[in-house]
Design a protein around this motif. Structure first.
Motif, PDB file in Angstrom:
ATOM      1  N   GLU A 283      49.701  40.129  35.112  1.00  0.00           N
ATOM      2  CA  GLU A 283      50.836  39.216  35.081  1.00  0.00           C
ATOM      3  C   GLU A 283      52.131  39.941  35.435  1.00  0.00           C
ATOM      4  O   GLU A 283      53.002  39.394  36.134  1.00  0.00           O
ATOM      5  CB  GLU A 283      50.948  38.569  33.703  1.00  0.00           C
ATOM      6  N   HIS A 284      52.251  41.169  34.963  1.00  0.00           N
ATOM      7  CA  HIS A 284      53.431  41.962  35.307  1.00  0.00           C
ATOM      8  C   HIS A 284      53.464  42.214  36.813  1.00  0.00           C
ATOM      9  O   HIS A 284      54.522  42.128  37.455  1.00  0.00           O
ATOM     10  CB  HIS A 284      53.408  43.291  34.544  1.00  0.00           C
ATOM     11  N   GLY A 285      52.304  42.516  37.394  1.00  0.00           N
ATOM     12  CA  GLY A 285      52.239  42.721  38.839  1.00  0.00           C
ATOM     13  C   GLY A 285      52.641  41.485  39.619  1.00  0.00           C
ATOM     14  O   GLY A 285      53.366  41.566  40.622  1.00  0.00           O
ATOM     15  N   VAL A 286      52.193  40.318  39.166  1.00  0.00           N
ATOM     16  CA  VAL A 286      52.575  39.058  39.820  1.00  0.00           C
ATOM     17  C   VAL A 286      54.088  38.859  39.737  1.00  0.00           C
ATOM     18  O   VAL A 286      54.735  38.444  40.702  1.00  0.00           O
ATOM     19  CB  VAL A 286      51.834  37.870  39.164  1.00  0.00           C
ATOM     20  N   LEU A 287      54.653  39.188  38.582  1.00  0.00           N
ATOM     21  CA  LEU A 287      56.111  39.083  38.418  1.00  0.00           C
ATOM     22  C   LEU A 287      56.830  40.007  39.393  1.00  0.00           C
ATOM     23  O   LEU A 287      57.799  39.598  40.055  1.00  0.00           O
ATOM     24  CB  LEU A 287      56.498  39.447  36.985  1.00  0.00           C
ATOM     25  N   LEU A 288      56.366  41.241  39.512  1.00  0.00           N
ATOM     26  CA  LEU A 288      57.010  42.192  40.425  1.00  0.00           C
ATOM     27  C   LEU A 288      56.899  41.716  41.868  1.00  0.00           C
ATOM     28  O   LEU A 288      57.853  41.848  42.648  1.00  0.00           O
ATOM     29  CB  LEU A 288      56.372  43.569  40.271  1.00  0.00           C
ATOM     30  N   ASP A 289      55.747  41.159  42.232  1.00  0.00           N
ATOM     31  CA  ASP A 289      55.585  40.645  43.596  1.00  0.00           C
ATOM     32  C   ASP A 289      56.521  39.465  43.855  1.00  0.00           C
ATOM     33  O   ASP A 289      57.070  39.313  44.943  1.00  0.00           O
ATOM     34  CB  ASP A 289      54.135  40.214  43.829  1.00  0.00           C
ATOM     35  N   ALA A 290      56.700  38.628  42.827  1.00  0.00           N
ATOM     36  CA  ALA A 290      57.545  37.444  42.991  1.00  0.00           C
ATOM     37  C   ALA A 290      59.019  37.804  43.123  1.00  0.00           C
ATOM     38  O   ALA A 290      59.773  37.091  43.799  1.00  0.00           O
ATOM     39  CB  ALA A 290      57.351  36.503  41.809  1.00  0.00           C
ATOM     40  N   THR A 291      59.433  38.887  42.486  1.00  0.00           N
ATOM     41  CA  THR A 291      60.843  39.267  42.519  1.00  0.00           C
ATOM     42  C   THR A 291      61.161  40.285  43.609  1.00  0.00           C
ATOM     43  O   THR A 291      62.330  40.581  43.853  1.00  0.00           O
ATOM     44  CB  THR A 291      61.279  39.855  41.168  1.00  0.00           C
ATOM     45  N   ALA A 292      60.133  40.821  44.262  1.00  0.00           N
ATOM     46  CA  ALA A 292      60.368  41.849  45.280  1.00  0.00           C
ATOM     47  C   ALA A 292      61.096  41.267  46.484  1.00  0.00           C
ATOM     48  O   ALA A 292      60.838  40.129  46.890  1.00  0.00           O
ATOM     49  CB  ALA A 292      59.041  42.462  45.726  1.00  0.00           C
ATOM     50  N   PRO A 293      62.017  42.036  47.070  1.00  0.00           N
ATOM     51  CA  PRO A 293      62.653  41.592  48.326  1.00  0.00           C
ATOM     52  C   PRO A 293      61.575  41.350  49.374  1.00  0.00           C
ATOM     53  O   PRO A 293      60.582  42.067  49.435  1.00  0.00           O
ATOM     54  CB  PRO A 293      63.553  42.773  48.701  1.00  0.00           C
ATOM     55  N   SER A 294      61.767  40.356  50.217  1.00  0.00           N
ATOM     56  CA  SER A 294      60.693  39.939  51.119  1.00  0.00           C
ATOM     57  C   SER A 294      60.800  40.516  52.522  1.00  0.00           C
ATOM     58  O   SER A 294      59.851  41.067  53.051  1.00  0.00           O
ATOM     59  CB  SER A 294      60.640  38.411  51.179  1.00  0.00           C
ATOM     60  N   ALA A 295      61.937  40.412  53.142  1.00  0.00           N
ATOM     61  CA  ALA A 295      62.052  40.756  54.560  1.00  0.00           C
ATOM     62  C   ALA A 295      62.357  42.245  54.747  1.00  0.00           C
ATOM     63  O   ALA A 295      63.460  42.697  54.476  1.00  0.00           O
ATOM     64  CB  ALA A 295      63.128  39.916  55.217  1.00  0.00           C
ATOM     65  N   ASP A 296      61.357  42.995  55.252  1.00  0.00           N
ATOM     66  CA  ASP A 296      61.532  44.419  55.574  1.00  0.00           C
ATOM     67  C   ASP A 296      62.366  45.135  54.501  1.00  0.00           C
ATOM     68  O   ASP A 296      63.444  45.667  54.793  1.00  0.00           O
ATOM     69  CB  ASP A 296      62.206  44.558  56.947  1.00  0.00           C
ATOM     70  N   PRO A 297      61.875  45.181  53.266  1.00  0.00           N
ATOM     71  CA  PRO A 297      62.709  45.678  52.170  1.00  0.00           C
ATOM     72  C   PRO A 297      62.958  47.183  52.235  1.00  0.00           C
ATOM     73  O   PRO A 297      62.111  47.965  52.645  1.00  0.00           O
ATOM     74  CB  PRO A 297      61.892  45.327  50.928  1.00  0.00           C
ATOM     75  N   ASP A 298      64.134  47.566  51.829  1.00  0.00           N
ATOM     76  CA  ASP A 298      64.500  48.957  51.634  1.00  0.00           C
ATOM     77  C   ASP A 298      63.745  49.456  50.401  1.00  0.00           C
ATOM     78  O   ASP A 298      63.781  48.808  49.353  1.00  0.00           O
ATOM     79  CB  ASP A 298      66.014  49.013  51.415  1.00  0.00           C
ATOM     80  N   PRO A 299      63.041  50.604  50.480  1.00  0.00           N
ATOM     81  CA  PRO A 299      62.327  51.101  49.297  1.00  0.00           C
ATOM     82  C   PRO A 299      63.229  51.236  48.074  1.00  0.00           C
ATOM     83  O   PRO A 299      62.794  50.962  46.947  1.00  0.00           O
ATOM     84  CB  PRO A 299      61.799  52.464  49.749  1.00  0.00           C
ATOM     85  N   ALA A 300      64.477  51.622  48.280  1.00  0.00           N
ATOM     86  CA  ALA A 300      65.393  51.764  47.153  1.00  0.00           C
ATOM     87  C   ALA A 300      65.684  50.410  46.516  1.00  0.00           C
ATOM     88  O   ALA A 300      65.789  50.299  45.280  1.00  0.00           O
ATOM     89  CB  ALA A 300      66.697  52.422  47.601  1.00  0.00           C
ATOM     90  N   GLU A 301      65.797  49.374  47.339  1.00  0.00           N
ATOM     91  CA  GLU A 301      66.020  48.036  46.787  1.00  0.00           C
ATOM     92  C   GLU A 301      64.804  47.576  45.999  1.00  0.00           C
ATOM     93  O   GLU A 301      64.927  46.980  44.914  1.00  0.00           O
ATOM     94  CB  GLU A 301      66.324  47.047  47.915  1.00  0.00           C
TER      95      GLU A 301
END
Length: 209
Positions: free
Chosen positions: A76-94
Motif C-alpha cells: 500500500e505504501h508503494g502504491v501511495l508513492l507511485d500515485a504521488t510520484a511526478p509523472s513526466a520525465d521526473p528529476d530524480p531529486a524531485e
C-alpha cells in the motif's frame, strides 16, 4: 451459467478470502505496537472474530500472518508513492523529495501506516516491496546521471530510510513536534545529503505536493 458445484466452490473461496483478510486486518491492528510479536494466536483470532481452528487453514503460525500483514502495508505504501510520484520525465531529486515528504507525512495522512512503519523500524531495509525497490531505482538513476553525489546507493538509501524511521519514531514519542513543515525540512536536509545544492533542495522540499 456456472454449475451448482462451481458456484459452491466460488462461495467457499470468497469465504476463505474474507476470513484470511479478517486475520490480516487484525494483525495490522497489533502491528501498530513494537511488541506485536508477543500477541498470541488466540488474541489475534479473537480480534478478527474468527474461530481459533480456522487460523491454520490460512497461516502456519503468527509469524507468517504478521509477515503477510507487513507485506500488505508495504504494498500500500508503494502504491501511495507511485500515485504521488511526478509523472513526466521526473528529476530524480524531485522524486526523492516527494517520496520522503509523502512517507514522513503519513503521520498526518495515514496514521495506521505511520505506526506500522515506525514499529518495523530498520527492518524496512530488508523489504523487497514498498519504499525500498523504488528508492534504490531512483537513487541509482540519480547517481548515474550525476544528479546525486557519487556514492554507494545503498549508503544513501540507509541514510534516508534511517532518517525516515527516526522521524516516525520521534512522532510516536512526541506527536506535537512533527508537522508538515518538519517533514519538509527533513526532506530538504536529506536532499542536501544526496548532493543537491541547498537552494534547489529547499525549493524541491517546500514545493506544493
Amino acid at each position: 451459467m456456472s454449475s451448482p458445484d462451481a458456484q459452491s466452490v466460488a462461495r467457499s473461496d470468497r469465504r476463505r478470502a474474507r476470513t484470511r483478510q479478517k486475520l490480516i486486518d487484525a494483525a495490522r491492528g497489533f502491528l501498530r505496537s513494537p511488541d506485536y510479536g508477543e500477541r498470541s494466536i488466540a488474541e489475534i483470532t479473537e480480534a478478527a472474530d474468527v474461530g481459533l481452528g480456522s487460523f491454520y487453514n490460512h497461516f502456519s503460525g503468527k509469524e507468517e500472518l504478521f509477515a503477510a500483514a507487513v507485506h500488505e502495508v508495504l504494498d500500500e505504501h508503494g502504491v501511495l508513492l507511485d500515485a504521488t510520484a511526478p509523472s513526466a520525465d521526473p528529476d530524480p531529486a524531485e522524486r526523492v523529495a516527494v517520496a520522503i515528504r509523502s512517507t514522513a507525512r503519513l503521520v498526518i495522512t495515514n496514521v495506521e501506516m505511520a505506526h506500522i512503519l515506525a514499529a518495523q523500524g530498520m527492518a524496512i531495509l530488508d523489504s523487497d516491496t514498498g519504499l525500498m525497490p523504488r528508492a534504490r531505482r531512483v537513487l541509482g538513476a540519480g547517481i548515474a546521471s550525476g544528479r546525486f553525489t557519487s556514492a554507494d546507493p545503498e549508503l544513501l538509501l540507509t541514510a534516508i530510510v534511517g532518517a525516515l524511521m527516526a522521524a516516525l519514531h520521534q512522532w510516536v514519542r512526541t506527536p506535537s513536534r512533527v508537522d508538515e513543515s518538519w517533514c519538509d525540512e527533513l526532506a530538504e536536509r536529506l536532499l542536501v545529503l544526496c548532493g543537491v545544492p541547498a537552494g534547489e533542495a529547499a525549493a524541491l522540499a517546500h514545493a506544493p505536493l
